[in-house]
Design a protein around this motif. Structure first.
Motif, PDB file in Angstrom:
ATOM      1  N   ARG A 122      49.294  80.119  75.192  1.00  0.00           N
ATOM      2  CA  ARG A 122      49.711  78.938  74.931  1.00  0.00           C
ATOM      3  C   ARG A 122      48.508  77.817  74.817  1.00  0.00           C
ATOM      4  NH1 ARG A 122      54.235  75.755  74.272  1.00  0.00           N
ATOM      5  NH2 ARG A 122      55.356  77.719  74.224  1.00  0.00           N
ATOM      6  N   LEU A 123      47.637  77.976  75.699  1.00  0.00           N
ATOM      7  CA  LEU A 123      46.376  77.363  75.559  1.00  0.00           C
ATOM      8  C   LEU A 123      45.068  77.553  74.640  1.00  0.00           C
ATOM      9  CD1 LEU A 123      46.169  77.127  79.442  1.00  0.00           C
ATOM     10  CD2 LEU A 123      47.008  75.603  77.956  1.00  0.00           C
ATOM     11  N   MET A 124      45.663  78.670  73.847  1.00  0.00           N
ATOM     12  CA  MET A 124      44.504  79.223  72.696  1.00  0.00           C
ATOM     13  C   MET A 124      45.254  78.743  71.257  1.00  0.00           C
ATOM     14  SD  MET A 124      43.298  82.566  74.699  1.00  0.00           S
ATOM     15  CE  MET A 124      41.833  82.515  73.786  1.00  0.00           C
ATOM     16  N   VAL A 125      45.912  77.694  70.990  1.00  0.00           N
ATOM     17  CA  VAL A 125      46.407  77.144  69.983  1.00  0.00           C
ATOM     18  C   VAL A 125      45.309  76.905  68.965  1.00  0.00           C
ATOM     19  CG1 VAL A 125      46.677  74.925  70.580  1.00  0.00           C
ATOM     20  CG2 VAL A 125      48.264  75.659  68.696  1.00  0.00           C
ATOM     21  N   HIS A 126      45.450  77.038  67.731  1.00  0.00           N
ATOM     22  CA  HIS A 126      44.247  76.894  66.774  1.00  0.00           C
ATOM     23  C   HIS A 126      44.376  75.357  66.459  1.00  0.00           C
ATOM     24  CE1 HIS A 126      44.120  81.393  65.680  1.00  0.00           C
ATOM     25  NE2 HIS A 126      43.706  81.356  66.842  1.00  0.00           N
ATOM     26  N   GLU A 127      43.165  74.895  65.875  1.00  0.00           N
ATOM     27  CA  GLU A 127      43.153  73.372  65.597  1.00  0.00           C
ATOM     28  C   GLU A 127      44.128  73.298  64.343  1.00  0.00           C
ATOM     29  OE1 GLU A 127      39.351  70.627  65.015  1.00  0.00           O
ATOM     30  OE2 GLU A 127      39.649  72.338  63.749  1.00  0.00           O
ATOM     31  N   ASP A 128      44.277  74.305  63.287  1.00  0.00           N
ATOM     32  CA  ASP A 128      45.189  73.736  62.254  1.00  0.00           C
ATOM     33  C   ASP A 128      46.659  74.314  62.389  1.00  0.00           C
ATOM     34  OD1 ASP A 128      44.775  76.476  62.521  1.00  0.00           O
ATOM     35  OD2 ASP A 128      44.022  76.618  60.256  1.00  0.00           O
ATOM     36  N   ALA A 129      47.156  74.456  63.797  1.00  0.00           N
ATOM     37  CA  ALA A 129      48.558  74.894  63.981  1.00  0.00           C
ATOM     38  C   ALA A 129      49.238  73.404  64.121  1.00  0.00           C
ATOM     39  CB  ALA A 129      48.713  75.409  65.169  1.00  0.00           C
ATOM     40  N   GLY A 130      50.630  73.512  63.468  1.00  0.00           N
ATOM     41  CA  GLY A 130      51.499  72.142  63.988  1.00  0.00           C
ATOM     42  C   GLY A 130      51.863  72.167  65.361  1.00  0.00           C
ATOM     43  N   PRO A 131      52.834  71.467  65.439  1.00  0.00           N
ATOM     44  CA  PRO A 131      53.306  71.183  67.045  1.00  0.00           C
ATOM     45  C   PRO A 131      54.100  72.414  67.391  1.00  0.00           C
ATOM     46  CG  PRO A 131      54.343  69.547  65.500  1.00  0.00           C
ATOM     47  CD  PRO A 131      53.585  70.676  64.688  1.00  0.00           C
ATOM     48  N   LEU A 132      53.744  72.780  68.850  1.00  0.00           N
ATOM     49  CA  LEU A 132      54.200  73.942  69.206  1.00  0.00           C
ATOM     50  C   LEU A 132      55.550  73.866  69.871  1.00  0.00           C
ATOM     51  CD1 LEU A 132      51.254  75.222  71.538  1.00  0.00           C
ATOM     52  CD2 LEU A 132      51.377  75.835  69.260  1.00  0.00           C
ATOM     53  N   PRO A 133      56.354  74.997  69.900  1.00  0.00           N
ATOM     54  CA  PRO A 133      57.576  74.867  70.433  1.00  0.00           C
ATOM     55  C   PRO A 133      57.562  75.030  71.773  1.00  0.00           C
ATOM     56  CG  PRO A 133      57.186  77.117  69.386  1.00  0.00           C
ATOM     57  CD  PRO A 133      56.060  76.463  69.085  1.00  0.00           C
ATOM     58  N   ARG A 134      58.585  74.486  72.693  1.00  0.00           N
ATOM     59  CA  ARG A 134      58.485  74.523  73.954  1.00  0.00           C
ATOM     60  C   ARG A 134      58.729  76.086  74.603  1.00  0.00           C
ATOM     61  NH1 ARG A 134      62.168  70.158  76.847  1.00  0.00           N
ATOM     62  NH2 ARG A 134      63.946  71.408  76.369  1.00  0.00           N
ATOM     63  N   PRO A 135      58.266  76.244  75.624  1.00  0.00           N
ATOM     64  CA  PRO A 135      58.680  77.502  76.358  1.00  0.00           C
ATOM     65  C   PRO A 135      60.081  77.803  76.149  1.00  0.00           C
ATOM     66  CG  PRO A 135      56.987  76.547  77.572  1.00  0.00           C
ATOM     67  CD  PRO A 135      57.391  75.499  76.605  1.00  0.00           C
ATOM     68  N   LEU A 136      60.475  78.940  76.248  1.00  0.00           N
ATOM     69  CA  LEU A 136      61.773  79.314  76.288  1.00  0.00           C
ATOM     70  C   LEU A 136      62.593  78.870  77.595  1.00  0.00           C
ATOM     71  CD1 LEU A 136      62.114  83.064  74.651  1.00  0.00           C
ATOM     72  CD2 LEU A 136      62.788  80.910  73.759  1.00  0.00           C
ATOM     73  N   ALA A 137      61.658  79.035  78.538  1.00  0.00           N
ATOM     74  CA  ALA A 137      62.467  78.496  80.116  1.00  0.00           C
ATOM     75  C   ALA A 137      62.708  77.214  80.103  1.00  0.00           C
ATOM     76  CB  ALA A 137      61.257  78.804  81.033  1.00  0.00           C
ATOM     77  N   ALA A 138      62.175  76.280  79.054  1.00  0.00           N
ATOM     78  CA  ALA A 138      62.300  74.909  78.879  1.00  0.00           C
ATOM     79  C   ALA A 138      63.903  74.605  78.378  1.00  0.00           C
ATOM     80  CB  ALA A 138      61.230  74.082  78.359  1.00  0.00           C
ATOM     81  N   ASP A 139      64.361  75.528  77.556  1.00  0.00           N
ATOM     82  CA  ASP A 139      65.516  75.372  77.045  1.00  0.00           C
ATOM     83  C   ASP A 139      66.881  76.273  77.721  1.00  0.00           C
ATOM     84  OD1 ASP A 139      64.489  73.540  75.306  1.00  0.00           O
ATOM     85  OD2 ASP A 139      63.702  75.332  73.932  1.00  0.00           O
ATOM     86  N   ASP A 140      66.460  76.685  78.981  1.00  0.00           N
ATOM     87  CA  ASP A 140      67.359  77.493  79.711  1.00  0.00           C
ATOM     88  C   ASP A 140      67.765  77.017  81.000  1.00  0.00           C
ATOM     89  OD1 ASP A 140      68.396  80.225  80.532  1.00  0.00           O
ATOM     90  OD2 ASP A 140      66.589  80.561  81.586  1.00  0.00           O
ATOM     91  N   PRO A 141      69.027  76.414  80.946  1.00  0.00           N
ATOM     92  CA  PRO A 141      69.676  75.983  82.216  1.00  0.00           C
ATOM     93  C   PRO A 141      70.044  76.982  83.091  1.00  0.00           C
ATOM     94  CG  PRO A 141      70.835  75.289  80.731  1.00  0.00           C
ATOM     95  CD  PRO A 141      69.799  75.926  79.934  1.00  0.00           C
ATOM     96  N   ASP A 142      70.532  78.021  82.535  1.00  0.00           N
ATOM     97  CA  ASP A 142      71.292  79.089  83.342  1.00  0.00           C
ATOM     98  C   ASP A 142      70.439  80.028  84.006  1.00  0.00           C
ATOM     99  OD1 ASP A 142      73.390  77.853  82.106  1.00  0.00           O
ATOM    100  OD2 ASP A 142      73.442  79.060  80.209  1.00  0.00           O
TER     101      ASP A 142
END
Length: 480
Positions: A288-308
């Motif tokens: 996640r910390l090695m995103v390239h300069e020309d990439a768009g917005p990153l999706p959140r980790p799956l864990a961030a969308d997992d309440p269960d």
């Protein structure tokens, strides 16, 4: 000259001259070595320390350095053939043999011979690492009150909080455990979630180090194919039904080796399929910390969308810093957290507190965002440069997906290409590349190679590496 190379060169020079001194004989003074070799006192001190560690030199405070006495002659080794029987007998009752095949891991960890360009490396070149910021952080950390005491078993609260904020969603510091690198976190997760003999679903292709962890634990990796949008949900559901597996290991962001990002519409599908199967998803968020300069917005980790509590998340600082900066986090929700904690305590007790304190100092410093911006731009430039060089010099190597993060390219070779022949020819030509076979847990659909652009010194070396690979291709590539 770089300090580390100066130390190595001075140590080599002194080794060459050892015959001048009898055992116990005194070497020249540090001042004399400084003047003669035109190096700093620190370089002399470190070179002598290296020779002392090798048993060649004895240093005596106030007296100087002396040639050590030769070691006693080694005695002939005993008969260890009995171990073959003992090790085989231990696994006779295992449903899945607990063999440890480290070849896929060593391919990215082992340093190539001198003069060979490294297109295999899994870490940043030293020139890209935040060495000064890490050194300053470690220095400040060492002066913190209690920095050398025993940390909480789960990790420093402030560091757990930082990782929780980085993940987002409903993840809190209470659900985070600090671990010694991503490999350690994956090992703990697989041991906690699957008993020996069980099937574990994995992406195909996938990270060889994870396959090695699974097999060493007696697990049976079952492949689920990925494409440019990540794992294919329909095939994932089929695999759960066919195997009864309770674990799926994936890399939703900049997947290793393909570089794929799990598509937005597939993310909820993966979580739903796992939840209906009563299974966990181990999310290896290594890049996640090695995103390239020309990439768009990153999706959140799956864990961030997992309440269960479906997702067990593994995140790390190592890839974006240094192979020796082994600080990572396991995040989970529910009863599984206690099992993860218990296994980690039994295996390692805790991550050394000075390293945790240094991590806090680093990520809280102004140097940290500057470093992330710098490697984002550099990795983007290197990816473009390597892609261009391959298009011009090796058009037969297909690049199915152009990654927007990470540090490597995944190339498909023409049918009939022998990966082993190409990697051997490349080494003879002076460039190290990684064969694709170790990334598959079953028979691969086609020959591949993985080329890393993070471990080389700079653009010139990258271009030269591709040129040497072209020489190898002319020798070992298919003739028709």
């Amino acid at each position: 000259m770089h300090e580390r190379s100066s130390v190595g060169e001075l140590a080599h020079q002194l080794r060459q001259e050892f015959d001048r001194y009898s055992p116990g004989g005194k070497l020249p003074s540090s001042r004399a070595l400084v003047e003669r070799f035109r190096v700093s006192p620190v370089t002399v001190s470190r070179a002598l320390g290296q020779l002392a560690a090798e048993g060649l030199v004895v240093t005596r405070p106030g007296a100087g350095a002396f040639r050590a006495a030769p070691p006693p002659a080694a005695t002939a080794g005993g008969d260890t053939s009995w171990q073959e029987v003992a090790l085989s007998a231990d696994g006779a009752a295992d449903l899945v043999p607990r063999t440890v095949d480290a070849s896929g891991v060593l391919a990215t960890l082992a340093q190539p011979p001198p003069g060979v360009i490294e297109l295999t490396g899994g870490y940043l070149h030293p020139s890209l690492q935040p060495e000064r910021a890490m050194a300053a952080a470690l220095s400040r950390a060492g002066r913190r009150p209690g920095a050398w005491g025993r940390p909480p078993m789960e990790g420093l609260p402030e560091l757990r909080e930082w990782f929780a904020r980085s993940i987002g969603g409903t993840v809190t510091a209470a659900g985070v455990l600090i671990t010694a690198g991503g490999q350690s976190g994956l090992t703990t997760a697989l041991r906690a979630l699957a008993p020996p003999g069980a099937a574990v679903l994995v992406e195909s292709p996938t990270y060889p180090g994870m396959l090695a962890i699974a097999r060493a634990a007696g697990l049976r990796p079952v492949p689920v194919p990925v494409d440019a949008d990540g794992v294919r949900p329909a095939l994932l559901a089929d695999a759960f039904r066919a195997t009864g597996a309770r674990v799926f290991v994936c890399q939703p962001l900049f997947q290793n080796p393909t570089g794929a990002v799990l598509a937005p519409e597939r993310r909820p599908e993966v979580l739903r399929i796992a939840r209906e199967a009563g299974a966990f998803v181990v999310e290896d968020d290594f890049a996640r910390l090695m995103v390239h300069e020309d990439a768009g917005p990153l999706p959140r980790p799956l864990a961030a969308d997992d309440p269960d509590g479906v997702v067990v998340h593994v995140g790390s600082l190592t890839k974006a810093t240094s192979p020796s900066f082994r600080v990572s986090a396991l995040a989970a929700h529910g009863p599984v957290l206690e099992r993860l904690r218990a296994i980690q305590v039994v295996d390692t007790f805790f991550v050394p507190r000075p390293l945790q304190e240094a991590a806090l100092e680093l990520v809280g410093s102004p140097a940290w965002p500057r470093h992330l911006r710098a490697i984002s731009a550099e990795l983007s430039n290197r990816r473009t440069q390597m892609t261009t060089a391959l298009r011009l010099g090796l058009p037969a190597l297909a690049l199915p997906h152009l990654p927007s993060g990470g540090y490597h390219l995944w190339l498909r070779l023409p049918d009939g290409t022998a990966e082993s022949a190409l990697t051997s020819a490349a080494l003879r030509a002076g460039v190290a590349i990684t064969a694709g076979r170790p990334y598959f847990s079953a028979e691969p659909p086609a020959p591949h190679v993985r080329l890393s652009f993070a471990a080389v010194a700079g653009p010139a070396e990258l271009t030269e590496g591709v040129r040497r690979l072209r020489t190898a291709w002319d020798e070992a590539g298919p003739t028709s």
